[in-house]
Design a protein around this motif. Structure first.
Motif, PDB file in Angstrom:
ATOM      1  N   LYS A   1       0.834  -1.310   0.055  1.00 19.31           N
ATOM      2  CA  LYS A   1      -0.024  -0.010   0.081  1.00 19.31           C
ATOM      3  C   LYS A   1       0.836   1.310  -0.012  1.00 19.31           C
ATOM      4  CE  LYS A   1      -4.361  -1.425   1.795  1.00 19.31           C
ATOM      5  NZ  LYS A   1      -5.627  -0.946   2.079  1.00 19.31           N
ATOM      6  N   GLN A   2       1.886   1.288   0.751  1.00 16.55           N
ATOM      7  CA  GLN A   2       2.946   2.229   0.692  1.00 16.55           C
ATOM      8  C   GLN A   2       3.286   2.478  -0.484  1.00 16.55           C
ATOM      9  OE1 GLN A   2       5.229   0.739   3.924  1.00 16.55           O
ATOM     10  NE2 GLN A   2       4.449   2.425   5.482  1.00 16.55           N
ATOM     11  N   ILE A   3       3.814   1.503  -1.074  1.00 16.77           N
ATOM     12  CA  ILE A   3       4.764   1.602  -2.588  1.00 16.77           C
ATOM     13  C   ILE A   3       3.552   2.155  -3.615  1.00 16.77           C
ATOM     14  CG2 ILE A   3       5.527   0.397  -4.521  1.00 16.77           C
ATOM     15  CD1 ILE A   3       6.546  -1.715  -2.312  1.00 16.77           C
ATOM     16  N   GLU A   4       2.306   1.744  -3.503  1.00 19.90           N
ATOM     17  CA  GLU A   4       1.233   2.036  -4.561  1.00 19.90           C
ATOM     18  C   GLU A   4       0.909   3.587  -4.394  1.00 19.90           C
ATOM     19  OE1 GLU A   4      -3.555   1.126  -5.071  1.00 19.90           O
ATOM     20  OE2 GLU A   4      -2.766   0.755  -3.310  1.00 19.90           O
ATOM     21  N   LYS A   5       1.020   4.137  -2.890  1.00 20.18           N
ATOM     22  CA  LYS A   5       0.887   5.695  -2.730  1.00 20.18           C
ATOM     23  C   LYS A   5       2.049   6.224  -3.610  1.00 20.18           C
ATOM     24  CE  LYS A   5       1.189   9.246   1.102  1.00 20.18           C
ATOM     25  NZ  LYS A   5       1.299   9.142   2.263  1.00 20.18           N
ATOM     26  N   HIS A   6       3.156   5.915  -3.462  1.00 20.37           N
ATOM     27  CA  HIS A   6       4.423   6.518  -4.226  1.00 20.37           C
ATOM     28  C   HIS A   6       3.922   6.432  -5.700  1.00 20.37           C
ATOM     29  CE1 HIS A   6       6.344   7.556  -0.475  1.00 20.37           C
ATOM     30  NE2 HIS A   6       6.560   6.195  -0.456  1.00 20.37           N
ATOM     31  N   LEU A   7       3.703   5.401  -6.290  1.00 16.20           N
ATOM     32  CA  LEU A   7       3.438   5.159  -7.761  1.00 16.20           C
ATOM     33  C   LEU A   7       2.414   5.842  -8.374  1.00 16.20           C
ATOM     34  CD1 LEU A   7       4.487   1.341  -7.914  1.00 16.20           C
ATOM     35  CD2 LEU A   7       5.806   3.249  -8.479  1.00 16.20           C
ATOM     36  N   LYS A   8       1.433   5.898  -7.455  1.00 13.73           N
ATOM     37  CA  LYS A   8       0.173   6.755  -7.907  1.00 13.73           C
ATOM     38  C   LYS A   8       0.749   8.365  -8.125  1.00 13.73           C
ATOM     39  CE  LYS A   8      -3.832   4.113  -6.867  1.00 13.73           C
ATOM     40  NZ  LYS A   8      -5.094   3.954  -6.112  1.00 13.73           N
ATOM     41  N   GLY A   9       1.522   8.707  -7.148  1.00  9.41           N
ATOM     42  CA  GLY A   9       1.894   9.939  -7.042  1.00  9.41           C
ATOM     43  C   GLY A   9       2.620  10.289  -8.414  1.00  9.41           C
TER      44      GLY A   9
ATOM     45  N   ASN B   1       1.343  10.331 -13.903  1.00 10.30           N
ATOM     46  CA  ASN B   1       0.661  11.198 -14.797  1.00 10.30           C
ATOM     47  C   ASN B   1       1.876  12.031 -15.356  1.00 10.30           C
ATOM     48  OD1 ASN B   1       0.268  14.513 -15.080  1.00 10.30           O
ATOM     49  ND2 ASN B   1      -1.630  13.475 -14.962  1.00 10.30           N
ATOM     50  N   HIS B   2       1.483  11.887 -16.613  1.00  8.17           N
ATOM     51  CA  HIS B   2       2.984  12.603 -17.152  1.00  8.17           C
ATOM     52  C   HIS B   2       3.457  13.842 -16.956  1.00  8.17           C
ATOM     53  CE1 HIS B   2      -0.103  14.738 -19.633  1.00  8.17           C
ATOM     54  NE2 HIS B   2       0.825  15.598 -20.094  1.00  8.17           N
ATOM     55  N   ARG B   3       2.368  14.737 -16.465  1.00 11.59           N
ATOM     56  CA  ARG B   3       2.816  16.096 -16.165  1.00 11.59           C
ATOM     57  C   ARG B   3       3.439  15.875 -14.631  1.00 11.59           C
ATOM     58  NH1 ARG B   3       2.979  19.747 -19.289  1.00 11.59           N
ATOM     59  NH2 ARG B   3       0.716  19.708 -20.105  1.00 11.59           N
ATOM     60  N   ARG B   4       3.079  15.011 -13.792  1.00 11.05           N
ATOM     61  CA  ARG B   4       3.877  15.128 -12.574  1.00 11.05           C
ATOM     62  C   ARG B   4       5.170  14.603 -12.617  1.00 11.05           C
ATOM     63  NH1 ARG B   4      -1.657  13.894 -11.009  1.00 11.05           N
ATOM     64  NH2 ARG B   4      -1.438  11.708 -10.817  1.00 11.05           N
ATOM     65  N   ILE B   5       5.460  13.447 -13.709  1.00  8.13           N
ATOM     66  CA  ILE B   5       6.730  12.843 -13.957  1.00  8.13           C
ATOM     67  C   ILE B   5       7.507  14.201 -14.366  1.00  8.13           C
ATOM     68  CG2 ILE B   5       7.990  11.345 -15.562  1.00  8.13           C
ATOM     69  CD1 ILE B   5       5.696   9.538 -15.397  1.00  8.13           C
TER      70      ILE B   5
ATOM     71  N   ILE C   1      -0.111  23.143 -12.226  1.00 11.52           N
ATOM     72  CA  ILE C   1       0.996  22.841 -11.703  1.00 11.52           C
ATOM     73  C   ILE C   1       0.845  22.709 -10.140  1.00 11.52           C
ATOM     74  CG2 ILE C   1       3.444  23.650 -11.313  1.00 11.52           C
ATOM     75  CD1 ILE C   1       2.892  22.202 -13.893  1.00 11.52           C
ATOM     76  N   SER C   2       0.039  23.627  -9.518  1.00 15.80           N
ATOM     77  CA  SER C   2      -0.052  23.616  -8.511  1.00 15.80           C
ATOM     78  C   SER C   2      -0.726  22.490  -7.706  1.00 15.80           C
ATOM     79  CB  SER C   2      -0.865  25.018  -7.870  1.00 15.80           C
ATOM     80  OG  SER C   2      -1.216  25.074  -6.682  1.00 15.80           O
ATOM     81  N   GLY C   3      -1.832  22.033  -8.452  1.00 18.26           N
ATOM     82  CA  GLY C   3      -2.585  20.747  -8.150  1.00 18.26           C
ATOM     83  C   GLY C   3      -1.665  19.557  -8.341  1.00 18.26           C
ATOM     84  N   HIS C   4      -0.804  19.808  -9.412  1.00 13.88           N
ATOM     85  CA  HIS C   4       0.165  18.396  -9.281  1.00 13.88           C
ATOM     86  C   HIS C   4       0.955  18.305  -8.184  1.00 13.88           C
ATOM     87  CE1 HIS C   4      -1.606  16.486 -12.977  1.00 13.88           C
ATOM     88  NE2 HIS C   4      -1.540  17.684 -13.788  1.00 13.88           N
ATOM     89  N   THR C   5       1.570  19.482  -7.874  1.00 10.37           N
ATOM     90  CA  THR C   5       2.624  19.492  -6.859  1.00 10.37           C
ATOM     91  C   THR C   5       1.796  19.198  -5.463  1.00 10.37           C
ATOM     92  OG1 THR C   5       2.300  21.908  -6.645  1.00 10.37           O
ATOM     93  CG2 THR C   5       4.107  21.203  -7.947  1.00 10.37           C
TER      94      THR C   5
ATOM     95  N   ALA D   1       1.866  12.485  -1.922  1.00  6.30           N
ATOM     96  CA  ALA D   1       2.370  11.051  -1.971  1.00  6.30           C
ATOM     97  C   ALA D   1       3.866  10.963  -1.496  1.00  6.30           C
ATOM     98  CB  ALA D   1       2.567  10.674  -3.673  1.00  6.30           C
ATOM     99  N   GLY D   2       4.177  12.024  -0.827  1.00  9.28           N
ATOM    100  CA  GLY D   2       5.646  11.827  -0.181  1.00  9.28           C
ATOM    101  C   GLY D   2       6.670  11.916  -1.114  1.00  9.28           C
ATOM    102  N   LEU D   3       6.753  12.517  -2.248  1.00 10.39           N
ATOM    103  CA  LEU D   3       7.646  12.646  -3.189  1.00 10.39           C
ATOM    104  C   LEU D   3       8.459  13.838  -3.528  1.00 10.39           C
ATOM    105  CD1 LEU D   3       6.044  10.559  -6.248  1.00 10.39           C
ATOM    106  CD2 LEU D   3       7.589   9.627  -4.508  1.00 10.39           C
ATOM    107  N   VAL D   4       7.628  15.056  -2.996  1.00  9.55           N
ATOM    108  CA  VAL D   4       8.141  16.211  -3.073  1.00  9.55           C
ATOM    109  C   VAL D   4       7.692  16.909  -1.583  1.00  9.55           C
ATOM    110  CG1 VAL D   4       7.633  18.783  -3.973  1.00  9.55           C
ATOM    111  CG2 VAL D   4       7.806  16.595  -5.437  1.00  9.55           C
ATOM    112  N   ASP D   5       8.855  17.717  -1.258  1.00  7.59           N
ATOM    113  CA  ASP D   5       8.991  18.347   0.318  1.00  7.59           C
ATOM    114  C   ASP D   5       8.541  19.930  -0.235  1.00  7.59           C
ATOM    115  OD1 ASP D   5       9.498  16.205   1.773  1.00  7.59           O
ATOM    116  OD2 ASP D   5      11.585  16.331   1.390  1.00  7.59           O
TER     117      ASP D   5
END
Length: 91
Positions: free
Chosen positions: A5-13, A16-20, A48-52, A58-62
């Motif tokens: 479930k934790q891995i899924e959260k990061h991958l779902k983050g 999306n091509h814009r988030r990548i 961009i605000s929504g994607h960030t 998702a714990g990928l950006v601080d």
């Protein structure tokens, strides 16, 4: 060790091509504001605000506050996924 479930959260983050694009752009810089990201990607500030926000959730950006500016940088997990994406792109 992360569970599925934790891995899924990061991958779902990054599901999306814009988030990548945002993740990779931040990985090339120390820290960026939403305005900096929007200008670099030639995209709407609100988009961009929504994607960030999703990347932060998702714990990928601080988010770090510097006066009135909010700077976005990669979390340790964001760095791992950015490195993985860069390696994956080479295949």
């Amino acid at each position: 060790m992360k569970n599925s479930k934790q891995i899924e959260k990061h991958l779902k983050g990054i599901a999306n091509h814009r988030r990548i694009d945002i993740l990779l752009l931040i990985s090339d810089s120390r820290a960026l504001t939403v305005d900096d990201i929007a200008k670099n990607l030639n995209c709407n500030f609100k988009t961009i605000s929504g994607h960030t926000l999703k990347l932060v959730s998702a714990g990928l950006v601080d988010k770090n506050y510097s006066g009135r500016a909010i700077l976005h940088s990669l979390s340790p997990y964001g760095k791992i996924l950015a490195n993985f994406i860069n390696e994956f792109k080479k295949l």
